[in-house]
Design a protein around this motif. Sequence first.
Motif: not given
Length: 182
Positions: A31-48
């Motif tokens: 079967p084909l595998r579907i994945s999503c690449l993204g930016v995760a964080s534990y809070d809604a803070g800054d990009d750091a």
Amino acid sequence: MILSCHDTFRPIGQILATDVLPALYRAQNLPLRISCLGVASYDAGDDADSFDRMIPLGECPSPEEAMRFAALRLSRGDVCTGPDSFPHFRPRIMLIQDRDHGLVLAGEIRVNVILWQQPVASDAEARRIVTEASRLRGLAFRTSAPAEARELRYRAAALETRLVDPFWREAAAELLRLPQAA
């Protein structure tokens, strides 16, 4: 009127090479595998405090079903759910890969819509994309600003979404020519 055999019948070797063998190859990589690449964080803070994350979404038996599955998951907002989910996840790129991790199709995510990318048409075009993506990653490595480095890496990854495995190129290009069902 005289018809030649080339006008009415294709040689068995041509049928095997163009129809049967590619279909068998694709079938063994399902079967084909579907994945999503993204930016995760534990809070809604800054990009750091954020980091890149690949989230597996599931498997499907065909590219068409994988495209529908990915679009449905994204539209429902349940891309990052489950026990190892993150409270804040921004999806950036959707990937469909075969069992051998060959890229079948990929697309950028903008405003909760997947913009499926047309696969490269030639090896020369693939080399140009690899060269440009490498240049962008080099710039990302040299920059000291984390947000700018991440954006350069995503620009490189977005270019690389066109680097579909050669065995899937024709099938992926055909899929993108067909009208998409909602």
